[in-house]
Design a protein around this motif. Structure first.
Motif, PDB file in Angstrom:
ATOM      1  N   ALA A 136      -9.029  -7.991 -11.658  1.00 57.81           N
ATOM      2  CA  ALA A 136     -10.345  -7.798 -11.041  1.00 57.81           C
ATOM      3  C   ALA A 136     -10.787  -6.335 -11.025  1.00 57.81           C
ATOM      4  N   LEU A 137      -9.874  -5.423 -11.299  1.00 54.54           N
ATOM      5  CA  LEU A 137     -10.217  -4.005 -11.325  1.00 54.54           C
ATOM      6  C   LEU A 137     -10.770  -3.604 -12.693  1.00 54.54           C
ATOM      7  N   ARG A 138     -11.726  -2.697 -12.667  1.00 53.59           N
ATOM      8  CA  ARG A 138     -12.202  -2.090 -13.903  1.00 53.59           C
ATOM      9  C   ARG A 138     -11.156  -1.098 -14.402  1.00 53.59           C
ATOM     10  N   PRO A 139     -11.160  -0.776 -15.714  1.00 50.37           N
ATOM     11  CA  PRO A 139     -10.256   0.269 -16.203  1.00 50.37           C
ATOM     12  C   PRO A 139     -10.465   1.564 -15.427  1.00 50.37           C
ATOM     13  N   GLY A 140      -9.382   2.156 -14.971  1.00 52.31           N
ATOM     14  CA  GLY A 140      -9.464   3.341 -14.126  1.00 52.31           C
ATOM     15  C   GLY A 140      -9.520   3.015 -12.649  1.00 52.31           C
ATOM     16  N   GLY A 141      -9.602   1.731 -12.324  1.00 46.53           N
ATOM     17  CA  GLY A 141      -9.689   1.313 -10.925  1.00 46.53           C
ATOM     18  C   GLY A 141      -8.371   1.475 -10.195  1.00 46.53           C
ATOM     19  N   ILE A 142      -8.458   1.532  -8.870  1.00 48.69           N
ATOM     20  CA  ILE A 142      -7.258   1.748  -8.058  1.00 48.69           C
ATOM     21  C   ILE A 142      -7.136   0.690  -6.961  1.00 48.69           C
ATOM     22  N   PHE A 143      -5.899   0.475  -6.558  1.00 49.84           N
ATOM     23  CA  PHE A 143      -5.569  -0.450  -5.476  1.00 49.84           C
ATOM     24  C   PHE A 143      -4.803   0.325  -4.412  1.00 49.84           C
ATOM     25  N   VAL A 144      -5.276   0.251  -3.170  1.00 48.13           N
ATOM     26  CA  VAL A 144      -4.620   0.915  -2.043  1.00 48.13           C
ATOM     27  C   VAL A 144      -4.333  -0.145  -0.979  1.00 48.13           C
ATOM     28  N   ASN A 145      -3.061  -0.314  -0.667  1.00 52.47           N
ATOM     29  CA  ASN A 145      -2.661  -1.331   0.300  1.00 52.47           C
ATOM     30  C   ASN A 145      -1.873  -0.682   1.437  1.00 52.47           C
ATOM     31  N   ALA A 146      -2.471  -0.667   2.616  1.00 47.97           N
ATOM     32  CA  ALA A 146      -1.806  -0.160   3.812  1.00 47.97           C
ATOM     33  C   ALA A 146      -1.270  -1.356   4.587  1.00 47.97           C
ATOM     34  N   ASP A 147       0.041  -1.488   4.638  1.00 47.35           N
ATOM     35  CA  ASP A 147       0.590  -2.744   5.138  1.00 47.35           C
ATOM     36  C   ASP A 147       1.938  -2.534   5.813  1.00 47.35           C
ATOM     37  N   GLN A 148       2.509  -3.630   6.262  1.00 53.99           N
ATOM     38  CA  GLN A 148       3.830  -3.614   6.869  1.00 53.99           C
ATOM     39  C   GLN A 148       4.891  -3.888   5.803  1.00 53.99           C
ATOM     40  N   VAL A 149       6.083  -3.352   6.023  1.00 53.42           N
ATOM     41  CA  VAL A 149       7.200  -3.615   5.120  1.00 53.42           C
ATOM     42  C   VAL A 149       8.431  -4.012   5.925  1.00 53.42           C
ATOM     43  N   ARG A 150       9.319  -4.695   5.258  1.00 55.63           N
ATOM     44  CA  ARG A 150      10.598  -5.078   5.852  1.00 55.63           C
ATOM     45  C   ARG A 150      11.618  -3.981   5.575  1.00 55.63           C
ATOM     46  N   GLY A 151      12.550  -3.797   6.472  1.00 55.85           N
ATOM     47  CA  GLY A 151      13.628  -2.847   6.248  1.00 55.85           C
ATOM     48  C   GLY A 151      14.514  -3.296   5.096  1.00 55.85           C
ATOM     49  N   SER A 152      15.168  -2.349   4.455  1.00 58.79           N
ATOM     50  CA  SER A 152      15.985  -2.677   3.277  1.00 58.79           C
ATOM     51  C   SER A 152      17.265  -3.411   3.644  1.00 58.79           C
ATOM     52  N   THR A 153      17.644  -3.386   4.925  1.00 59.69           N
ATOM     53  CA  THR A 153      18.778  -4.175   5.410  1.00 59.69           C
ATOM     54  C   THR A 153      18.365  -4.844   6.719  1.00 59.69           C
ATOM     55  N   PRO A 154      19.070  -5.892   7.127  1.00 60.48           N
ATOM     56  CA  PRO A 154      18.746  -6.518   8.412  1.00 60.48           C
ATOM     57  C   PRO A 154      18.816  -5.530   9.579  1.00 60.48           C
ATOM     58  N   GLN A 155      19.735  -4.578   9.479  1.00 62.89           N
ATOM     59  CA  GLN A 155      19.887  -3.598  10.554  1.00 62.89           C
ATOM     60  C   GLN A 155      18.675  -2.668  10.636  1.00 62.89           C
ATOM     61  N   THR A 156      18.220  -2.174   9.477  1.00 66.91           N
ATOM     62  CA  THR A 156      17.056  -1.281   9.519  1.00 66.91           C
ATOM     63  C   THR A 156      15.808  -2.046   9.927  1.00 66.91           C
ATOM     64  N   ASP A 157      15.696  -3.305   9.510  1.00 68.14           N
ATOM     65  CA  ASP A 157      14.528  -4.093   9.899  1.00 68.14           C
ATOM     66  C   ASP A 157      14.509  -4.327  11.411  1.00 68.14           C
ATOM     67  N   ALA A 158      15.679  -4.600  11.974  1.00 72.16           N
ATOM     68  CA  ALA A 158      15.765  -4.773  13.432  1.00 72.16           C
ATOM     69  C   ALA A 158      15.402  -3.473  14.144  1.00 72.16           C
TER      70      ALA A 158
END
Length: 225
Positions: A136-158
């Protein structure tokens, strides 16, 4: 997208904006970085906001590019009503009440943005969405997503969750608002930063990176060449 998410956001639409600063401990840096990454080639870019809600992110971008043409898509009509109040009558702002995870994007855009929305999709839906957005983007277009992420381990996510809960408990928000946010968060389907970078690359994006991260809050960037 899970219909239960829609119910929860419909019910919280009226209070969403004023609560968001308390519910995002790094609010200024998080949104500040996201807005700073929106740098289209056009003075009047066509911008699509996914899960736009009340138009907070889009409104910040519009301050930076007042000639932008906005399309706001969200599956909650009540949230979009908040956006209509924010922007008022304007031919340069379009509203689409739909589930963007299976929406047929027939227009093309210079910029696609999203904040705190895509994490509600199951992982396979995220991957399919990234591919659809690349197209859906034109050539040269950009996507910016500000969102939540999960921790790389269960401990960091907790640890992420512990830090967030301590922050909102000290934020001054009414207990009812905190409990409602905790309830909404039970439906989160966070992916790690590494997974999302990989999925964006697989979709075809270049210059993919996590440009900002504060525990579970992250801002992703990708460009279509």
């Amino acid at each position: 997208m899970d219909p239960n998410v829609k119910k929860l956001f419909d019910s919280g639409a009226d209070d969403y904006d004023w609560q968001r600063r308390q519910l995002i401990p790094c609010f200024d840096d998080f949104y500040g970085m996201a807005v700073s990454l929106v740098e289209p080639d056009e003075r009047s870019p066509r911008i699509l906001d996914l899960g736009a809600g009340t138009g907070l992110f889009a409104g910040l971008v519009l301050q930076k590019y007042p000639e932008a043409k906005l399309t706001l898509i969200d599956f909650s009509d009540k949230m979009l009503e908040g956006a209509r109040q924010r922007f008022g009558p304007s031919a340069d702002v379009q509203y689409v009440a739909a589930d963007y995870s299976n929406y047929d994007f027939t227009d093309s855009y210079d910029v696609i943005i999203s904040s705190l929305s895509i994490h509600h999709l199951v992982h396979e839906e995220k991957r399919k969405l990234f591919s659809a957005l690349f197209k859906a983007l034109r050539p040269g277009g950009i996507f910016v997503n500000a969102d939540q992420v999960r921790g790389s381990t269960p401990q960091t996510d907790a640890y992420y969750k512990e830090r967030w809960l301590a922050s909102v408990n000290a934020s001054g928000l009414p207990r009812q608002a905190i409990e409602a946010s905790i309830e909404r968060r039970k439906l989160d389907i966070n992916a790690t930063a590494e997974e999302q970078i990989q999925w964006l690359k697989e979709a075809g994006f270049g210059d993919v990176d996590c440009m900002y991260k504060n525990l579970e809050f992250a801002v992703f960037y990708g460009k279509k060449y």
